[in-house]
Design an enzyme around this catalytic site. Structure first.
Site, short mmCIF file in Angstrom:
data_model
loop_
_atom_site.label_atom_id
_atom_site.label_comp_id
_atom_site.label_asym_id
_atom_site.label_seq_id
_atom_site.Cartn_x
_atom_site.Cartn_y
_atom_site.Cartn_z
N HIS A 223 16.85 -0.97 2.32
CA HIS A 223 17.23 -1.50 1.03
C HIS A 223 18.44 -2.57 0.90
O HIS A 223 18.37 -3.50 0.17
CB HIS A 223 18.14 -0.45 0.17
CG HIS A 223 17.35 0.74 -0.27
ND1 HIS A 223 17.31 2.14 -0.43
CD2 HIS A 223 16.04 0.68 -1.00
CE1 HIS A 223 16.36 2.52 -0.96
NE2 HIS A 223 15.30 1.73 -1.28
N GLU B 103 -7.84 -4.68 6.05
CA GLU B 103 -6.75 -4.36 6.99
C GLU B 103 -7.32 -3.64 8.23
O GLU B 103 -6.93 -3.39 9.33
CB GLU B 103 -5.56 -3.28 6.44
CG GLU B 103 -4.98 -4.12 5.46
CD GLU B 103 -4.18 -3.00 4.48
OE1 GLU B 103 -2.92 -2.72 4.83
OE2 GLU B 103 -4.70 -2.10 3.80
N ASP C 5 -1.41 -5.09 9.14
CA ASP C 5 -2.25 -3.95 9.77
C ASP C 5 -3.35 -4.38 10.42
O ASP C 5 -3.62 -3.77 11.47
CB ASP C 5 -2.49 -2.86 8.64
CG ASP C 5 -1.51 -2.01 8.18
OD1 ASP C 5 -0.99 -1.26 9.21
OD2 ASP C 5 -1.21 -1.66 7.22
N CYS D 290 -2.19 -11.43 2.32
CA CYS D 290 -0.87 -11.07 1.56
C CYS D 290 -0.23 -10.45 2.89
O CYS D 290 1.07 -9.78 2.45
CB CYS D 290 -0.96 -9.84 0.66
SG CYS D 290 -1.90 -8.49 0.99
C1 PEP Z 1 -0.72 -5.64 5.59
O1 PEP Z 1 -0.92 -4.86 6.18
O2 PEP Z 1 -0.78 -6.89 5.92
C2 PEP Z 1 0.18 -5.33 4.23
C3 PEP Z 1 0.63 -6.51 3.32
O3 PEP Z 1 0.39 -4.33 4.00
P1 PEP Z 1 1.86 -3.47 4.25
O4 PEP Z 1 2.68 -4.43 5.00
O5 PEP Z 1 2.36 -2.77 3.25
O6 PEP Z 1 1.11 -2.49 5.26
MG MG Z 2 -0.97 -2.73 5.37
#
Ligand code: PEP
Ligand code: MG
Length: 589
Positions: A194, A436, A460, A507
């Site tokens: 946090h 992913e 991922d 992302c």
């Molecule tokens: C990813 O896996 O790239 C992603 C954006 O999701 P997280 O980081 O929340 O697993």
């Molecule tokens: Mg992910």
């Protein structure tokens, strides 16, 4: 005062450089008095515990009140979550039972109940949820101090101080924002703790996970917090301070310069337009995202709604939350990723715990398809919020068409239900998936028949494509976004999606690194979604390099056999264009 300069390495949790005097916050554990009690004292101890819990609740209420006056409603959620822990039967009931059955005093019983809950969190493989144990700690500490009659409120640090603490509670960090501190350095914490999340939201440079910084400094020591490199320098000599002041000034100047780009499109000189959006975990972060020029939210990690709680968010809560997100975006798109809960993090919703490989277990969309009630509640809330703005839905960890169809099937059922009940919602919400898993990447052409957009989750994808546990420090050196296997996978996804006229975003953290942005631009991504503070720099990269030259670079590096060689080729181009003060360029994603 520390004499010699010491350099410590932690995790750069919030970018920026801060130079200032230490304000050491003593958040060390208070000693727990342990006593056996007489049977007739049981009721007294239970009453003391109740009183301390009530007092803790009221203190948090007071902090909320003060924040409300200063900043509106946005910063409450974490404080409210702490209030929920105070009421949580998993904490309060066992503590009372211990007082009653084992005849021990309230402090000891509380400590044992807190330790038991933390032990459960410790067994959780996921970083995010493991870090939630600190919330239980903060709450336990607050009750304990109240039992002991100690002062609980955070001391207000002087403006421009650098707060050094073992760990910080969200209440502390929210208060620091008001106090205008310069930086944060903590022993504990990770990127998703946090203190890190709030430091980023409030744009306070922070380094966390320093292990023992609190034992090396005293209040008043000079210290440098470098949130870009994840470093802290204790008692640096004048020439080092000078050097960092120079870097900090250059960074601020560049940042201000970059922020002038805010209203300008992320468009290359040869007119290729890329959309830059923000990855967001909390509603609080949206104003900062907009201030940095985000064109919407490309990834809203909805599982953060589970923060610090054991009950499930209700439909009305999803609705209110999503509506607030959409409204604060004022017509810009918000891409809500449905729950990416998994493995042991799902303990409270009845999924199996202690899976041998939680990253590969019953998580994410698989879990949502198993726990339909949870999934439907979220979808209902999100759909009902959709008239408030431009909502997109995205399913995580999809491995193939079967799961996509099932998820869309549930969505259709929910839509039908809402129609029957007369709840308005937007009929044509775009539905996409995260890429992913390598299997999803390799079947992009097939998935494109039924997914309206793709967002590559490299955090991922890299883990699964290269076979590296993303939280295992022993194999961290292999985590290389510019591995030719990753770049080729990304290219495959983009080309296959574009052939079907489907847009592709990225992302994962990779999208926010300016040097990767060049290659990603060259590979043809339509959208990049990132930590909002990364947007101005990535935009400036895009605005200063032609898509043609980025394409040439991307095609060139696709032929290089190792990540080292690719990084070198990219760095050469980056060095020509950009200052080293602005960021990694070293493949930090
Ligand atoms: C990813 O896996 O790239 C992603 C954006 O999701 P997280 O980081 O929340 O697993
Ligand atoms: Mg992910």
């Amino acid at each position: 005062m520390s004499e010699a300069v010491q350099q410590l390495t932690g995790i750069g949790a919030s970018p920026g450089i801060a130079i200032g005097r230490v304000h050491l916050l003593d958040r060390r554990r208070v000693k727990t008095p342990k006593m056996h009690i007489a049977p007739e004292a049981v009721d007294v101890e239970i009453a003391r515990l109740d009183a301390a819990i009530k007092q803790s609740y009221e203190q948090l209420e007071g902090i909320k009140q003060r924040l409300r006056e200063a900043h509106g409603e946005d910063h409450f959620r974490i404080l409210e979550a702490h209030q929920l822990i105070l009421k949580d039967e998993h904490l309060v009931d066992p503590a009372k039972r211990l007082i009653h059955e084992e005849r021990i005093n309230a402090e000891w019983a509380l400590r044992r109940a807190v330790e038991d809950i933390k032990a459960i969190f410790d067994r959780i493989e996921d970083d995010y949820f493991r870090e939630r144990r600190s919330d239980v700690d903060f709450v336990g500490d607050r009750i304990l101090r109240n039992l002991l009659g100690e002062k609980v409120e955070a001391l207000t640090p002087p403006p421009d101080a650098i707060v050094v603490a073992h760990d910080l509670s969200p209440a502390d960090t929210a208060g620091f924002y008001r106090a205008a501190i310069a930086g944060i350095a903590t022993d504990a914490g990770g990127l998703t703790s946090h203190s890190a999340i709030m430091a980023r939201a409030f744009e306070i440079p922070a380094v966390v996970g320093l292990d023992h910084v609190t034992s090396l400094v005293a209040t008043g020591d000079l210290i440098i917090v470098d949130g870009i490199r994840g470093e802290v320098l204790v008692s640096p000599p004048a020439e080092v301070v000078q050097d960092y002041r120079g870097r900090a000034r250059r960074r601020v100047a560049i940042e201000q310069e970059l922020l002038r780009n805010r209203e300008l499109p992320a468009e290359t000189p040869d007119e290729v337009r890329v959309r830059l959006l923000a990855n967001v975990e909390l509603l609080d972060e949206i104003p900062s995202a907009l201030a940095h020029g985000a064109e919407g939210v490309g990834l809203y990690r909805t599982e953060y709604l589970f923060m610090n709680r054991t009950d499930l968010p209700r439909e009305e809560e999803h609705l209110a939350h999503a509506r607030a997100v959409l409204e604060s975006l004022g017509g810009l798109p918000a891409t809500f990723r449905t729950f990416d809960l998994g493995g042991d993090k799902a303990a409270s919703i009845g999924a199996p715990t202690g899976e041998p490989n939680p990253a590969l277990g019953l998580r994410s969309i698989r879990l949502c398809l198993r726990e339909r009630g949870l999934f439907r509640t979220q979808l209902r809330g999100l759909l009902r919020a959709s008239p408030a703005g431009k909502l997109r839905l995205m399913f995580p960890m999809v491995s193939g068409m079967g799961e996509l169809r099932q998820a869309k099937g549930v969505l259709e059922e929910v839509k039908e239900e809402l129609r029957r009940e007369g709840h308005p919602f937007q009929e044509d919400i775009p539905v996409g998936i995260m890429v992913e898993l390598p299997a999803a990447a390799l079947t992009t052409d097939l998935l494109a028949r039924e997914a309206e957009f793709f967002s590559i989750g490299t955090n991922d994808l890299i883990q699964f494509a290269l076979g590296i546990d993303r939280v295992n420090e022993h194999v961290g050196y292999l985590y290389r976004p510019l591995h030719p296997g990753i770049l080729r996978t990304v290219r495959f996804v983009i080309d296959a999606a574009h052939a079907a006229k489907r847009p592709v975003a990225m992302c994962g953290e990779m999208a926010g690194d300016p040097s990767f942005a060049l290659v990603l631009l060259g590979l043809g991504l339509d959208e990049l979604s990132m930590n909002p503070t990364a947007i101005p720099l990535v935009k400036s990269v895009i605005r200063s390099v032609t898509a043609k030259s980025a394409r040439e670079l991307a095609l060139g590096v696709l032929d290089l056999p190792t990540p080292d060689e690719i990084e070198e080729a990219v760095a050469e181009v980056m060095d020509k264009h950009f200052s080293a003060d602005m960021g990694s360029g070293k493949g930090s994603a």
